[in-house]
Design a protein around this motif. Sequence first.
Motif, PDB file in Angstrom:
ATOM      1  N   MET A 267      35.343  34.803  38.385  1.00  0.00           N
ATOM      2  CA  MET A 267      35.867  36.145  38.054  1.00  0.00           C
ATOM      3  C   MET A 267      37.305  36.270  38.561  1.00  0.00           C
ATOM      4  SD  MET A 267      34.453  38.803  36.596  1.00  0.00           S
ATOM      5  CE  MET A 267      34.617  40.556  36.416  1.00  0.00           C
ATOM      6  N   PHE A 268      38.233  36.503  37.660  1.00  0.00           N
ATOM      7  CA  PHE A 268      39.627  36.629  38.075  1.00  0.00           C
ATOM      8  C   PHE A 268      39.975  38.079  38.370  1.00  0.00           C
ATOM      9  CE2 PHE A 268      39.621  32.639  35.771  1.00  0.00           C
ATOM     10  CZ  PHE A 268      40.407  31.831  36.585  1.00  0.00           C
ATOM     11  N   THR A 269      40.749  38.287  39.411  1.00  0.00           N
ATOM     12  CA  THR A 269      41.181  39.644  39.763  1.00  0.00           C
ATOM     13  C   THR A 269      42.531  39.927  39.101  1.00  0.00           C
ATOM     14  OG1 THR A 269      42.301  38.784  41.686  1.00  0.00           O
ATOM     15  CG2 THR A 269      40.040  39.570  41.999  1.00  0.00           C
ATOM     16  N   ASN A 270      42.960  41.181  39.206  1.00  0.00           N
ATOM     17  CA  ASN A 270      44.292  41.536  38.720  1.00  0.00           C
ATOM     18  C   ASN A 270      45.066  42.198  39.860  1.00  0.00           C
ATOM     19  OD1 ASN A 270      46.590  42.421  37.497  1.00  0.00           O
ATOM     20  ND2 ASN A 270      45.577  43.700  35.964  1.00  0.00           N
ATOM     21  N   PRO A 271      45.701  41.382  40.726  1.00  0.00           N
ATOM     22  CA  PRO A 271      46.410  41.962  41.889  1.00  0.00           C
ATOM     23  C   PRO A 271      47.572  42.845  41.495  1.00  0.00           C
ATOM     24  CG  PRO A 271      46.616  39.546  41.829  1.00  0.00           C
ATOM     25  CD  PRO A 271      45.803  39.925  40.649  1.00  0.00           C
TER      26      PRO A 271
END
Lengths: 326, 497
Positions: free
Chosen positions: B1-5
């Motif tokens: 799961m990729f985050t969106n910083p």
Amino acid sequence: MKRYADPQAVEHQLRKIQQEISPNEARTNLFNLVVYVSDQDDRLLMEALNYLHGKRPARVIVIRKNHGGVTHTDVTARCVPDENDKVLCIQEIVIFSGDDKAGEVPETWAPLLIREIPVFVWWLDNLDQAQVPQLFDDVADRCFIDTAFCDHPQEFLKDLSRRSCELKTPLSDFSWVRIGPLLKLAANFFNTQEMRPHLHNLAGITLQGGLPSEALLFFQWFRVKMNWQGKTELSSTEWHYTQDEKPIVLKHLNPKALNRGFTLTFETQDGQKLELKDSGEGYAKAIGPALNYSSIFKMPTTGEALLQEIDKNSSDRLFLEALENL
Amino acid sequence: MFTNPLLDGLQFAKEPVPFIITIFGATGDLTRRKLIPALFSLFLKGNISQFKIVGFARRTWTGDNFREEAHQMIAGGSFASVPEAQKKAFLEKLDYVSSTFDDPEGYKRLAQLVKGWEGRLFYLSTPPDEYEDIIKNLGAQNLNQSVPGYSRIIVEKPFGRDLASAKELNEILASVFDENQIYRIDHYLGKETVQNILVLRFGNGIFEPLWNNRYIDHIQITVAESLGVGTRGNYYEKSGAIRDMVQNHIFQLMTLLTMEPPNDLSPDTIRTEKVKVLKSLRPITFKDVKTYTVRGQYGPGIVQGQSVKGYLEEDGVNPNSRTETFVALKIFLDTWRWEGVPIFIRTGKSLGRRVSEVAVSFKEPPLHIFNNRGSDTKNNTLVIHIQPEEGVTFNINAKIPGYTTQVRPVSMDFAYGNAFGESTPEAYERLLLDALVGDSTLYTRRDEIETSWAFITRILQGWAEDPAPLPQYRAGSSGPEEAKALLSSVNQKWRKL
């Protein structure tokens, strides 16, 4: 002894003018705004005050720098009635700072401030040699600058970064305010589940358009958020960082005002190019295979930026973060 | 799961995930006047960007028809100067399903359109008798499933017309949607000043110590309308003032005004505190109805300089109608904080002026040292103005300049909209955005609805048993004379309209 501005006379004159313009009750002023401006930047000031007019009642003290001759003061007001026949006024006190530069020191204008309401100082002039914001520490609640007014924005911002923990007066940079929509556009663009992997796999970003200060702040924000490693070199239009030892190159090309159009190109490590382009019609669109993204894109005018900052109490945390390790 | 910083710290905490909103009853007035303009406004402000709007209604329109109609909805007013390119970009996101509300085929087509969108919001903008068909058909097509993303439903008022019908509607909703998927809208809560009640109370340290029965004498809540029922006679006949205004809007105001300080601003914390207030309402029993409530019906009169019809002459109104167009209540909250503080509520149609306000009247000083010197001191009153002008006024007593100690009331006035000098966003914009991001703070929870109906239903039952003729009032007046008696019991008067 010279008297540059007589507070009692100014108050009397303001009351008289306001009464003449509109005999109805006036709304209470919400803040003081002190603007340092040179004649060449007058258009921006007028634009901003016109925008403010009718939105926030305020006392505005304009310091016209380098006006020549003897320092003197002029008083005026503009009012607009609201739906209840009460008036919203901008009270304008203009101090023409003469050869002695007496109008530029806070001691000249501080007695003209309305007490108990916030004081904002807006430095609408070249910043390279300016003692901002420390000159106003005793009188101002916040200070507004625009690093687009720097000949060397990187040096100014780097110096600001170095001094950030000593600053007593919170600072806002209108270059930063202007790129706000660009930050949101980029953050949204990468927000869908399909786009997020690309964000973590970037090899480079190219911004075509935007002023040097805007490009620098945009790239700094991106770098800090993505935790890219490396040193930001001065006086450059190209910056090199790394993520997990993979190189990332950030480039700024074709500098021009952001509202004259921009193209933001993201290149991934596998060579894919994702492009965000200002349509010139009030929205931005993604260009590239299987990209379906459009969003309203509107840069704040100087007036909108001013209003936005006036309604805040402190510096933007993201701005301060972007300055870190510059 | 990729985050969106990149999202961290940006000032759009309310940016929704890509969503599709389906408006049931899309050919109706609410869509035209409120929903499409609110969505367009959110689009222009950049709050929403990746979305689709589907109109669902009986009328045999196509997507093009819907887009043409929507184009008209965003043509005038503040949108007149918006460039066509931006309008076009918005209209491209519109689609339409022509179907009756009970036809499963329509919902199958809707399911196809909805497929692949992370957020799915269904807006019931139809008469309440269509709700059951719509809710059950949404369930039958699994459109209530929140995985992946979310599925939410917004329900317009009225939420029933008494406790039994409210419970029935809630049961139907609960059979298909979980409570956290249900958003019962009360547009009053979207108003800036209503939200400002929380800021005023809990963002300023000065009020809270005074906000109790030791310092507050009484509270008046007024929602007065100068218009009559107009073309809504049919609807109003089934509703009346107490159902139309008190059970929902006014009780929302009252709960925000009297609730205990919440620990945080999360939706359930605030709504739980509001429910506690409703549960503490001292019931108005059958035998008390005449003591604590006053009904009225407007007759012919003059409003804003113009002669107007009486209620019984309005279109769609039964000439023998006993529907109240005015109601005044005296209520008490049985809590430590509010014990003994009467709360007076009044609302009505065809009154002298359109005014919505809350007035908190503080107790007089323990000793009147100025009153024997010809002074006219008044109770300090904090007035929260909601309509027509939003703002706050605090009335205090001040010395009249001169050699004597003469005192008179003066007011400290803060006009909300005009101090800031710009228009506040439409209530529907705020509420739609909240539903899209899953913030239900300004929506009404099931127990709020049922608790308030439990209180109101007792009054309705008491009225149903009362054969006395309804008090009449002249259109354009302040309401029936009988309403004055409610306040004279505490030696006070209603505030002037």
